[in-house]
Design a protein around this motif. Sequence first.
Motif, PDB file in Angstrom:
ATOM      1  N   UNK A 257     -34.901 -31.206  14.895  1.00 49.56           N
ATOM      2  CA  UNK A 257     -36.244 -31.485  15.400  1.00 49.56           C
ATOM      3  C   UNK A 257     -37.320 -31.420  14.321  1.00 49.56           C
ATOM      4  N   UNK A 258     -36.921 -31.276  13.057  1.00 47.31           N
ATOM      5  CA  UNK A 258     -37.919 -31.189  11.997  1.00 47.31           C
ATOM      6  C   UNK A 258     -38.059 -32.513  11.246  1.00 47.31           C
ATOM      7  N   UNK A 259     -37.706 -33.605  11.927  1.00 47.42           N
ATOM      8  CA  UNK A 259     -37.697 -34.906  11.277  1.00 47.42           C
ATOM      9  C   UNK A 259     -38.595 -35.861  12.067  1.00 47.42           C
ATOM     10  N   UNK A 260     -39.797 -36.113  11.568  1.00 47.39           N
ATOM     11  CA  UNK A 260     -40.794 -36.867  12.340  1.00 47.39           C
ATOM     12  C   UNK A 260     -40.453 -38.324  12.563  1.00 47.39           C
ATOM     13  N   UNK A 261     -39.609 -38.913  11.710  1.00 47.15           N
ATOM     14  CA  UNK A 261     -39.298 -40.327  11.849  1.00 47.15           C
ATOM     15  C   UNK A 261     -37.937 -40.575  12.476  1.00 47.15           C
ATOM     16  N   UNK A 262     -37.490 -39.629  13.297  1.00 47.63           N
ATOM     17  CA  UNK A 262     -36.194 -39.779  13.937  1.00 47.63           C
ATOM     18  C   UNK A 262     -36.185 -40.852  15.008  1.00 47.63           C
ATOM     19  N   UNK A 263     -34.997 -41.377  15.286  1.00 45.40           N
ATOM     20  CA  UNK A 263     -34.842 -42.438  16.269  1.00 45.40           C
ATOM     21  C   UNK A 263     -34.218 -41.958  17.573  1.00 45.40           C
ATOM     22  N   UNK A 264     -33.488 -40.857  17.525  1.00 44.15           N
ATOM     23  CA  UNK A 264     -32.687 -40.455  18.675  1.00 44.15           C
ATOM     24  C   UNK A 264     -33.416 -39.456  19.571  1.00 44.15           C
ATOM     25  N   UNK A 265     -33.164 -39.588  20.874  1.00 41.46           N
ATOM     26  CA  UNK A 265     -33.612 -38.627  21.870  1.00 41.46           C
ATOM     27  C   UNK A 265     -32.381 -38.192  22.665  1.00 41.46           C
ATOM     28  N   UNK A 266     -32.453 -37.074  23.382  1.00 42.58           N
ATOM     29  CA  UNK A 266     -31.315 -36.672  24.211  1.00 42.58           C
ATOM     30  C   UNK A 266     -30.903 -37.753  25.211  1.00 42.58           C
ATOM     31  N   UNK A 267     -31.876 -38.477  25.755  1.00 44.52           N
ATOM     32  CA  UNK A 267     -31.553 -39.538  26.705  1.00 44.52           C
ATOM     33  C   UNK A 267     -30.733 -40.640  26.045  1.00 44.52           C
ATOM     34  N   UNK A 268     -31.080 -40.964  24.785  1.00 45.60           N
ATOM     35  CA  UNK A 268     -30.343 -42.008  24.072  1.00 45.60           C
ATOM     36  C   UNK A 268     -28.943 -41.532  23.683  1.00 45.60           C
ATOM     37  N   UNK A 269     -28.807 -40.244  23.392  1.00 48.08           N
ATOM     38  CA  UNK A 269     -27.488 -39.688  23.101  1.00 48.08           C
ATOM     39  C   UNK A 269     -26.598 -39.786  24.344  1.00 48.08           C
ATOM     40  N   UNK A 270     -27.170 -39.504  25.490  1.00 51.10           N
ATOM     41  CA  UNK A 270     -26.425 -39.626  26.745  1.00 51.10           C
ATOM     42  C   UNK A 270     -25.942 -41.055  26.952  1.00 51.10           C
ATOM     43  N   UNK A 271     -26.806 -42.025  26.680  1.00 48.33           N
ATOM     44  CA  UNK A 271     -26.442 -43.436  26.842  1.00 48.33           C
ATOM     45  C   UNK A 271     -25.314 -43.803  25.882  1.00 48.33           C
ATOM     46  N   UNK A 272     -25.399 -43.307  24.637  1.00 44.98           N
ATOM     47  CA  UNK A 272     -24.346 -43.589  23.655  1.00 44.98           C
ATOM     48  C   UNK A 272     -22.985 -43.108  24.164  1.00 44.98           C
ATOM     49  N   UNK A 273     -22.961 -41.909  24.715  1.00 45.43           N
ATOM     50  CA  UNK A 273     -21.698 -41.357  25.204  1.00 45.43           C
ATOM     51  C   UNK A 273     -21.221 -42.071  26.464  1.00 45.43           C
ATOM     52  N   UNK A 274     -22.131 -42.411  27.346  1.00 42.44           N
ATOM     53  CA  UNK A 274     -21.744 -43.135  28.556  1.00 42.44           C
ATOM     54  C   UNK A 274     -21.164 -44.500  28.216  1.00 42.44           C
ATOM     55  N   UNK A 275     -21.733 -45.142  27.206  1.00 47.04           N
ATOM     56  CA  UNK A 275     -21.254 -46.459  26.791  1.00 47.04           C
ATOM     57  C   UNK A 275     -19.802 -46.385  26.313  1.00 47.04           C
ATOM     58  N   UNK A 276     -19.445 -45.253  25.712  1.00 41.94           N
ATOM     59  CA  UNK A 276     -18.081 -45.066  25.213  1.00 41.94           C
ATOM     60  C   UNK A 276     -17.203 -44.303  26.215  1.00 41.94           C
ATOM     61  N   UNK A 277     -17.738 -44.087  27.426  1.00 38.96           N
ATOM     62  CA  UNK A 277     -17.024 -43.349  28.475  1.00 38.96           C
ATOM     63  C   UNK A 277     -16.602 -41.971  27.986  1.00 38.96           C
ATOM     64  N   UNK A 278     -17.530 -41.302  27.293  1.00 40.78           N
ATOM     65  CA  UNK A 278     -17.239 -39.982  26.735  1.00 40.78           C
ATOM     66  C   UNK A 278     -18.257 -38.943  27.165  1.00 40.78           C
ATOM     67  N   UNK A 279     -19.125 -39.268  28.145  1.00 39.86           N
ATOM     68  CA  UNK A 279     -20.105 -38.282  28.594  1.00 39.86           C
ATOM     69  C   UNK A 279     -19.414 -37.292  29.523  1.00 39.86           C
ATOM     70  N   UNK A 280     -19.475 -35.996  29.231  1.00 40.31           N
ATOM     71  CA  UNK A 280     -18.597 -35.038  29.903  1.00 40.31           C
ATOM     72  C   UNK A 280     -19.086 -34.489  31.237  1.00 40.31           C
TER      73      UNK A 280
END
Length: 250
Positions: free
Chosen positions: A48-71
């Motif tokens: 969280x100390x990176x101001x120009x980051x692209x990822x959010x928890x919601x986007x991480x969830x989508x990434x895992x769901x897309x790969x059928x790996x969300x637990x």
Amino acid sequence: MIRVNWKQTIVIILDVVIAIYLVLAITVFNEPEDKATVCTEVNIHIDDDQPNGFLTPAEVKVLLQRERAYPLAQPMQFVSTRQMEEALLKSPFVAEAQCYKTQNGHVAIHLAQRQPVIHIISQGGEQYYVDADGNILPHTRLTKNLLVATGNISRRYAKQKLAPIASLIAADHFWKDQTVQLNVLDDGGLELVPRVGDHIVYLGQPTGIDRKLSRLRKFYKYGLSHTGWNRYERINLEFDNQIICKRRKA
């Protein structure tokens, strides 16, 4: 008649019993109710100390769901943290991923994301970001307060030349605030557009940039601060040990 050493036999039996107990204990502790538990919570932590980051928890969830790996809501015995890590590392924005299960039916995800240091807008209209290691990041959203590079830019030039220069600028508070844009000419020469001062700085070929910026800073401090920031329209730092200035027409 064969005589049995009962003391030795009892010791051997006790050793076997203890060994079996230890194996069972380790198995129980290492598989905490996996077969009887489903995943009830997913905790996602992103640096969280990176101001120009692209990822959010919601986007991480989508990434895992897309790969059928969300637990979430999956039986813990079927949750593969290795599969989750491999799925997350497919994203160009993820630098590192660590996933693990806890005994209370939770899954923890820790991510380190790649940080862009420069926004490329090439002459042909292609847009993308580059991080400090020269990795190309797709232009999925606008990142504020990030150095922009325009002009005749190939991906190779962006990775090998602009990424180190942008990292150098980003590491210096003065140049990070003062530098608005870099422009690449057809011959590979580099121009710098400052925030303060109505002039263009010609850096020449992208070598020895640290020395050139050091000379420019001294010129700002001992020259323009006295003569005025808008006196010159072009400042040339191409050659070592000299600064060539073109005065602005009256």
